[in-house]
Design an enzyme around this catalytic site. Structure first.
Site, PDB file in Angstrom:
ATOM      1  N   ASP A 108       0.806  -1.227   0.000  1.00 39.32           N
ATOM      2  CA  ASP A 108       0.000   0.000   0.000  1.00 39.32           C
ATOM      3  C   ASP A 108       0.838   1.276   0.000  1.00 39.32           C
ATOM      4  O   ASP A 108       0.337   2.344  -0.357  1.00 39.32           O
ATOM      5  CB  ASP A 108      -0.932   0.025   1.213  1.00 39.32           C
ATOM      6  CG  ASP A 108      -2.029  -1.022   1.134  1.00 39.32           C
ATOM      7  OD1 ASP A 108      -2.291  -1.511   0.011  1.00 39.32           O
ATOM      8  OD2 ASP A 108      -2.610  -1.354   2.178  1.00 39.32           O
ATOM      9  N   GLY A 163      -6.018  -1.113  -1.531  1.00 40.40           N
ATOM     10  CA  GLY A 163      -5.854   0.218  -0.961  1.00 40.40           C
ATOM     11  C   GLY A 163      -7.115   0.626  -0.226  1.00 40.40           C
ATOM     12  O   GLY A 163      -7.900   1.414  -0.725  1.00 40.40           O
ATOM     13  N   HIS A 201      -5.624 -10.564  -4.686  1.00 38.27           N
ATOM     14  CA  HIS A 201      -4.342 -10.951  -4.107  1.00 38.27           C
ATOM     15  C   HIS A 201      -3.227 -11.161  -5.123  1.00 38.27           C
ATOM     16  O   HIS A 201      -2.066 -11.337  -4.722  1.00 38.27           O
ATOM     17  CB  HIS A 201      -4.523 -12.211  -3.256  1.00 38.27           C
ATOM     18  CG  HIS A 201      -5.259 -11.945  -1.982  1.00 38.27           C
ATOM     19  ND1 HIS A 201      -6.629 -11.799  -1.938  1.00 38.27           N
ATOM     20  CD2 HIS A 201      -4.825 -11.754  -0.716  1.00 38.27           C
ATOM     21  CE1 HIS A 201      -7.003 -11.559  -0.698  1.00 38.27           C
ATOM     22  NE2 HIS A 201      -5.933 -11.522   0.062  1.00 38.27           N
TER      23      HIS A 201
END
Length: 332
Positions: free
Chosen positions: A128, A171, A262
């Site tokens: 992130d 995010g 993922h």
């Protein structure tokens, strides 16, 4: 100091193995025993330790994920759980700890330092890139390149069928990954939590593009955008699906939605992430040897820096609005 431990915690990030390798080999170079702790703080509580040597980290610099495994641990958030961890560390003779992870992992490291009295150093490992006191976190560059590669592939089919694609990236609270991937990938629109947007404006921009002869559009959406959209994480009710449906209704354009999920966390780390992880891992060991504690290793203006973990956790890292503006200008 004779023995240190190293663990990875929270969401995995490409480059964590490179950081582990650096911690182990730097520690051995300085005459330390280095103990690998499996499954993060859960392993700390359970005493899931093993002594690592140079061979333990051979042939891992190019591998994604983490050889130490990772897990979230609610028990460590309790005083009882932390005391169990302290007992296990004392039994093993661990005198210092290197924690590789994101903000949740760092909160644990802060507890280890301040409450348990074991020196702990944090290495920022999260795709992130949402931690303050560092320009980049380990895994960010690889994840960004994964998104860009995916966008390139989506463009091929989007052009063939003259479609608009809404692509959701990770995010939940931060749009760094989405913004930078969108800029580098040439997305027609970028929607992130930090900056308000109007879907009517987005739709008008898309329609004008098609009127000019564009054959496709890519809209990159961070998973944590706007309170006006569904927060149900079931894939059929993802915010991206809600946004995609509304854009289709407002524009009349054929729209598809893709949740990257993922895949963004996996893959062989880029050269940048390998180098960053190697430098940060070595620095973390040096800080422990210098009797430092509750510090985070960061990377600012092309130099390694250190800051208090509490400072990294208390500050909110801001996306650069000038970069967001540039992305919009270039996508017109």
């Amino acid at each position: 100091m004779k023995k240190i431990g190293v663990l990875t915690s929270g969401g995995d990030a490409p480059g964590m193995n490179a950081a582990i390798r650096s911690v182990v080999r730097t520690g051995i170079y300085h005459g330390l025993d280095v103990v690998g702790i499996r499954r993060g703080y859960a392993g700390l509580i359970e005493g899931d330790f093993y002594l690592m040597d140079r061979g333990s980290v051979a042939d891992i610099i190019q591998r994604g994920g983490t050889i130490l495994l990772s897990a979230r641990c609610e028990e460590f958030k309790t005083e009882e759980g932390r005391q169990k961890a302290l007992k296990k560390m004392k039994e093993e003779g661990i005198e210092g700890l290197v924690v590789i992870g994101g903000d949740g992992s760092f909160r644990g490291a802060e507890k280890v330092s301040k409450e348990l009295g074991i020196p702990a150093i944090g290495i920022p490992g999260t795709i992130d890139n949402d931690l303050a006191c560092t320009d980049f976190t380990i895994g960010f560059d690889t994840a960004m390149n994964t998104i860009i590669d995916t966008i390139n592939k989506i463009r091929d089919t989007a052009t063939s069928h003259e479609r608009t694609f809404v692509v959701e990236t990770m995010g939940r609270r931060s749009g760094f990954l989405t913004l930078m991937a969108g800029l580098a990938g040439g997305a027609e629109s970028i929607l992130i939590p930090e900056i308000d947007f109007d879907l009517d404006d987005v739709s008008q921009k898309l329609k004008k593009g098609y009127e000019r002869g564009k054959l496709h559009s890519i809209i990159l959406v961070a998973e944590g955008v706007g309170d006006d959209f569904s927060t149900n994480r079931d894939i059929n009710h993802s915010k991206a699906f809600v946004i995609g449906k509304q854009i289709a209704e407002k524009t009349g354009l054929e729209t598809r939605v893709i949740i990257l999920g993922h895949i963004q966390r996996g893959g062989s780390p880029t050269a940048m992430d390998r180098i960053l992880a190697s430098r940060m891992g070595s620095k973390a060991v040096e800080l422990l040897l210098a009797s430092e504690s509750n510090k985070m290793v960061g990377y600012v203006n092309n130099k390694l820096v250190t800051c208090d973990i509490s400072e990294a956790l208390s500050k909110e890292k801001q996306v650069e609005k000038d970069v967001y503006k540039l992305a919009n200008i270039l996508s017109m």
